[in-house]
Write a protein that holds these residues in place. Structure first.
Motif: not given
Length: 269
Positions: A221-222, A226-233, A244-254
């Motif tokens: 899912l992550r 990441r490929k779609r630049r969708v943030p994950v919580v 609590i895990d926050v992954e800002r793929y919208d800001l950091h696609n790598n």
């Protein structure tokens, strides 16, 4: 799953003749009074506003009898109840009035228009319901393959009458009873690991809330997010604590999966 059905008031009697209706609930008078007080807070602690309230109601419907035609009537097929609601914009205004100044109007609108996907409806059910109660996302994708069991009742907002019903369906029904104008996609088979992209494409997701149990699915899912630049919580228990895990793929696609805390993991590895 079956979703709430809109019914015009003029067709309500005919509808009741052909459909099992257990109860008809009409609280439009109470709803319009609270809407009046929200728009006119100077009367909140003043009991002498009968004339002003009547004038306000006259702008919505000219007579008490005509109030039946104002707003929307919805039939909820899972319990047979028909209920009367304000029009969508006014229902939304009423429900979010006490959020005012806690978040800005712009933030509230962004929250409302955000499309959220929730994978895993044990912990995820509480998140979905809280979002709805706050007047948040109108559009949700709910995915879980499991049904409510007796042992779930210590941590899921469900009752014994929900045992055997899919968790995503139970959650969606509760949301619709808060906001019948919601737009919910229910995936009763959960997220398909062989076709992760379909979960993201049911509705274009702006946020993924990940609450699944399987590690490989969490990673897949992550990767797709990441490929779609969708943030994950993600929120999960850790014994007596919580993560609590926050992954800002919208800001950091790598960005690495799980923010790199368990190494450069992939779904294949």
């Amino acid at each position: 799953m079956e979703i709430p059905k809109r019914i015009s008031h003029k067709d309500l009697s005919k509808f009741q003749q052909h459909t099992h209706v257990t109860k008809v609930l009409d609280s439009i008078i109470e709803q319009t009074e609270e809407l009046f007080l929200i728009r006119n807070p100077q009367f909140k602690f003043n009991q002498n506003y009968t004339d002003e309230l009547s004038k306000f109601r006259n702008t919505l419907f000219p007579t008490r009898e005509r109030s039946d035609e104002y707003g929307e009537w919805f039939y909820f097929p899972w319990n047979g109840i028909v209920a009367h609601f304000l029009p969508e914009n006014e229902w939304y205004e009423l429900r979010t009035a006490r959020n005012r100044d806690l978040i800005s109007i712009e933030e509230q609108e962004n929250f409302r228009n955000l499309t959220i996907g929730i994978a895993g409806l044990s912990v995820g059910s509480h998140i979905a319901l809280t979002i709805s109660m706050m007047g948040g996302s109108k559009n949700m994708v709910l995915a879980d393959p499991d049904t409510v069991g007796p042992s779930n009742l210590n941590r899921i907002r469900a009752t014994a009458l929900d045992i055997g019903i899919n968790k995503a369906i139970v959650t969606a029904q509760q949301i619709y009873q808060i906001d019948p104008y919601a737009n919910i996609v229910v995936l009763e088979n959960g997220v398909d690991e062989s076709d992760i992209s379909s979960f993201f494409e049911q509705l274009p997701l702006g946020l993924l809330i990940e609450e699944t149990d399987k590690l490989s699915l969490k990673v897949k899912l992550r990767e797709e997010a990441r490929k779609r630049r969708v943030p994950v919580v993600m929120g999960t228990d850790n014994g007596d604590g919580a993560i609590i895990d926050v992954e800002r793929y919208d800001l950091h696609n790598n960005l690495q999966i799980f923010n790199g805390l368990i190494g450069d993991i992939t779904s294949e590895s």
